[in-house]
Design a protein around this motif. Structure first.
Motif, short mmCIF file in Angstrom:
data_model
loop_
_atom_site.label_atom_id
_atom_site.label_comp_id
_atom_site.label_asym_id
_atom_site.label_seq_id
_atom_site.Cartn_x
_atom_site.Cartn_y
_atom_site.Cartn_z
N LYS A 188 1.94 -4.49 3.98
CA LYS A 188 1.14 -5.02 5.08
C LYS A 188 0.90 -6.51 4.86
O LYS A 188 0.51 -6.93 3.78
CB LYS A 188 -0.22 -4.32 5.15
CG LYS A 188 -0.19 -2.80 5.08
CD LYS A 188 0.29 -2.19 6.34
CE LYS A 188 0.25 -0.67 6.19
NZ LYS A 188 0.38 0.02 7.39
N GLU B 128 -7.47 -1.00 1.94
CA GLU B 128 -6.83 -0.52 3.17
C GLU B 128 -7.77 0.44 3.87
O GLU B 128 -8.28 1.37 3.26
CB GLU B 128 -5.50 0.16 2.84
CG GLU B 128 -4.75 0.58 4.07
CD GLU B 128 -3.42 1.25 3.75
OE1 GLU B 128 -2.44 0.94 4.44
OE2 GLU B 128 -3.38 2.07 2.82
N THR C 92 0.84 -1.20 0.00
CA THR C 92 0.00 0.00 0.00
C THR C 92 0.88 1.24 0.00
O THR C 92 2.08 1.15 0.23
CB THR C 92 -0.90 0.02 1.26
OG1 THR C 92 -0.07 0.24 2.40
CG2 THR C 92 -1.67 -1.28 1.41
N ASN D 181 -5.09 2.45 7.71
CA ASN D 181 -3.72 1.93 7.61
C ASN D 181 -3.60 0.43 7.88
O ASN D 181 -2.55 -0.05 8.27
CB ASN D 181 -2.76 2.69 8.53
CG ASN D 181 -2.55 4.10 8.06
OD1 ASN D 181 -2.56 4.38 6.87
ND2 ASN D 181 -2.36 5.00 9.00
N GLN E 108 1.13 3.26 2.29
CA GLN E 108 1.68 3.37 3.64
C GLN E 108 2.70 2.28 3.94
O GLN E 108 3.20 2.20 5.06
CB GLN E 108 0.56 3.34 4.69
CG GLN E 108 -0.22 4.63 4.82
CD GLN E 108 -1.12 4.88 3.64
OE1 GLN E 108 -1.68 3.97 3.06
NE2 GLN E 108 -1.25 6.14 3.25
#
Length: 186
Positions: A78, A131, A73, A134, A75
């Motif tokens: 994940k 997402e 992602t 987060n 961010q």
């Protein structure tokens, strides 16, 4: 479908074709243990697990040494610890939904194939890996069977959001008509 292979330090490694094919074959075997096939040949990326299509707008990666599925992602990367079957089962067990909506029949793959190459394989999926706050999450389109006024069977359409890290329910949303029917139902 692009295969990028990294060494233990996280640097991209240059492998000859035979080594790369061996690693990809080993990875496919590990994914087959969970009945996962990575979708290729589509504008959207995604995967299927036991015939359930999951689409995502994020690139997917698999750690060949651990077999962990990850989503990349904005961010960061994940880990997807909860697979779609477990997320669906959690919602069924909790009574949030009665069944999942699937616009198409499950995918059946040729014997020995571990990748889906159909254009429509994930484009019309009822499950989306996205997402939220987060963290990776599945958005599931489901139906809850109830009885309006305790007599008339009705189907209430729900959209549930389930964490892909721990399987907990994040959100349930439904249209105004479904909300009214839900209030009048048992």
């Amino acid at each position: 479908f692009v295969a990028k292979i990294k060494n233990e330090q996280g640097e991209e490694a240059d492998l000859d074709d035979e080594e790369e094919n061996d690693l990809l074959e080993e990875l496919e075997n590990e994914l087959e243990d969970d009945d996962i096939q990575i979708a290729t040949g589509s504008a959207e990326s995604g995967f299927t697990q036991r015939g359930r299509r999951v689409r995502t707008n994020f690139p997917l990666s698999v750690n060949p040494s651990t077999g962990e599925l990850s989503v990349n992602t904005p961010q960061g990367t994940k880990v997807v610890a909860v697979l779609p079957d477990a997320a669906i089962q959690n919602m069924l067990d909790a009574g949030v939904i009665t069944r999942i909506v699937d616009p198409q029949q499950p995918v059946t793959l040729p014997e020995g194939s571990s990748t889906v190459q159909e254009e429509s394989s994930v484009a019309a999926a009822a499950i989306e890996l996205t997402e939220i706050n987060n963290e990776p999450a599945y958005v599931l389109n489901g139906i809850k069977d109830q009885k309006m006024l305790g007599l008339i069977p009705v189907e209430i359409k729900l959209k549930t959001t389930v964490s892909a890290t721990d399987g907990r329910l994040i959100d349930v949303s439904q249209g105004i008509f479904s909300r009214i029917i839900d209030l009048l139902s048992v």
